[in-house]
Motif scaffolding. Structure first.
Motif, short mmCIF file in Angstrom:
data_model
loop_
_atom_site.label_atom_id
_atom_site.label_comp_id
_atom_site.label_asym_id
_atom_site.label_seq_id
_atom_site.Cartn_x
_atom_site.Cartn_y
_atom_site.Cartn_z
N GLN A 119 0.82 -1.21 0.00
CA GLN A 119 0.00 0.00 0.00
C GLN A 119 0.85 1.26 0.00
O GLN A 119 0.57 2.22 -0.72
CB GLN A 119 -0.92 0.00 1.23
N SER A 120 1.91 1.25 0.79
CA SER A 120 2.73 2.45 0.91
C SER A 120 3.43 2.79 -0.39
O SER A 120 3.62 3.98 -0.72
CB SER A 120 3.75 2.26 2.04
N LEU A 123 0.77 4.56 -2.38
CA LEU A 123 0.49 5.87 -1.79
C LEU A 123 1.60 6.86 -2.10
O LEU A 123 1.34 8.06 -2.29
CB LEU A 123 0.32 5.74 -0.28
N ASN A 124 2.83 6.38 -2.16
CA ASN A 124 3.98 7.24 -2.42
C ASN A 124 4.24 7.47 -3.91
O ASN A 124 5.20 8.16 -4.27
CB ASN A 124 5.22 6.66 -1.76
N TYR A 159 -4.13 -1.64 -4.82
CA TYR A 159 -3.47 -2.44 -3.78
C TYR A 159 -3.78 -3.92 -3.96
O TYR A 159 -2.89 -4.77 -3.91
CB TYR A 159 -3.93 -1.93 -2.41
N HIS A 206 -6.60 6.48 7.76
CA HIS A 206 -5.76 6.96 6.66
C HIS A 206 -6.54 7.06 5.34
O HIS A 206 -5.99 7.52 4.34
CB HIS A 206 -4.57 6.02 6.45
N GLU A 217 -1.77 12.62 -5.67
CA GLU A 217 -1.90 12.12 -4.29
C GLU A 217 -3.27 11.50 -4.05
O GLU A 217 -3.39 10.46 -3.39
CB GLU A 217 -1.65 13.25 -3.30
N ASN A 220 -3.61 8.16 -6.05
CA ASN A 220 -2.79 7.13 -5.41
C ASN A 220 -3.41 6.65 -4.10
O ASN A 220 -3.35 5.46 -3.77
CB ASN A 220 -1.38 7.66 -5.14
N LEU A 221 -4.02 7.57 -3.35
CA LEU A 221 -4.71 7.16 -2.12
C LEU A 221 -5.84 6.19 -2.43
O LEU A 221 -5.98 5.15 -1.77
CB LEU A 221 -5.28 8.39 -1.40
N GLY A 224 -4.45 2.88 -3.42
CA GLY A 224 -3.80 2.21 -2.31
C GLY A 224 -4.75 1.69 -1.25
O GLY A 224 -4.39 0.84 -0.45
#
Length: 316
Positions: A119-120, A123-124, A159, A206, A217, A220-221, A224
């Motif tokens: 996931q990270s 997100l990144n 994800y 989150h 952003e 991507n959120l 993710g």
């Protein structure tokens, strides 16, 4: 070589299956205890337990593995393979295996140590990830690396989709790793002391969308958090789950309207344009959404059903 396999979720099933198909001697599987699932709280076994029982492999479910050391040693095995098991191993557990404990880690090290590497990465905004087979030590994902396989992340991959791919990648890689460990023909690579990162467990806190963020952003959120815990926003006090989104390309009319709009504001009433929401550097198109108690529908259908109108604001 006798092996104990420790894993719990769906992600850990493919590596176990691949090992069995390639003749690995799996003498037992350790997994988490059965837990209540769903609204009715039905006691449900972990996916790895179900899979192992299908192959007639003995399954052990210690509530705390640190209290299971004597039982592990009685099995007289050579090594342990772990994959998303979910418990911290003590030194006594690590010392129970002459050829060590080896972990299938769904991320590149040392940047993505910790609980949420898949996931990270999304997100990144990473474009490359991979699977690392490392020797387990007491510290968090700090052991020497046996082998690594990298893979590209696509712009739309969620994800869940990436997790499925990495599970299969990890399955192939652990078979390769076991052959290396069996032959003794391998070299361990210490992790760099530079660029170390630790990613924590992702939860619902989150997952709320902040439309004051950039297009990248926000998209991507949403990627993710799909399929869990699912990104969400609120409209008129009602929770809206968002499963998919993309960067929006606005018409001249929409660009003019957006100049005086606030972040989170709906920019169009036209269903064919979809559900366009202003953000920090433009707009995002929410392409798959779900209102509370409703079905997952396209953003265009959401607008068409008058569930969102131009000028309304999604709260951040």
């Amino acid at each position: 070589m006798k092996i104990i396999y420790a894993g719990t979720p769906d992600f850990a099933v493919a590596p176990l299956q691949k090992l069995i198909e390639n003749g690995a001697e799996i003498v037992g599987v350790i997994t988490q205890i059965d837990k209540p699932q769903g609204r009715k709280g039905i006691l449900t076994p972990p996916p790895v337990k179900t899979a192992a029982e299908g192959w007639n492999i003995p399954v052990f479910q210690p509530e705390k593995i640190r209290d299971f050391v004597e039982e592990i040693r009685a099995l007289n095995v050579d090594l342990m393979i772990t994959c998303a098991y979910g418990q911290i191993l003590t030194q006594a557990v690590l010392d129970s295996f002459p050829k060590g404990v080896w972990n299938i880690h769904a991320g590149l090290l040392p940047k993505y140590r910790g609980a949420s590497p898949i996931q990270s990465c999304i997100l990144n905004g990473e474009t490359i990830t991979g699977v690392s087979i490392m020797k387990t030590e007491l510290g968090l994902d700090c052991g020497d690396v046996l082998c690594v396989e990298e893979t590209a992340i696509t712009e739309t991959e969620t994800y869940g989709e990436l997790s499925d791919r990495l599970s299969l990648l990890g399955a192939d890689l652990i078979v390769k790793a076991v052959k290396m460990l069996t032959s003794g023909d391998y070299t361990l690579t210490p992790q760099s002391e530079e660029g170390v990162g630790v990613v924590r467990k992702i939860n619902k806190d989150h997952a709320k969308i902040d439309f004051t963020k950039s297009m990248a952003e926000i998209v991507n959120l949403i990627r993710g958090m799909n399929p869990a815990p699912i990104a969400y926003t609120e409209l008129d006090g009602n929770k809206i789950n968002v499963y998919r989104a993309e960067k929006a390309v606005l018409t001249e009319e929409e660009i003019v309207y957006a100049q005086d709009a606030v972040c989170g504001q709906v920019l169009s009433d036209k269903p064919k344009r979809g559900l366009l929401v202003k953000c920090a550097d433009g707009a995002v198109k929410l392409t798959e959404v779900q209102a509370a108690g409703g079905k997952r529908i396209s953003g265009g259908d959401f607008v068409n059903g008058r569930k969102a109108r131009q000028g309304q604001v999604f709260t951040c």
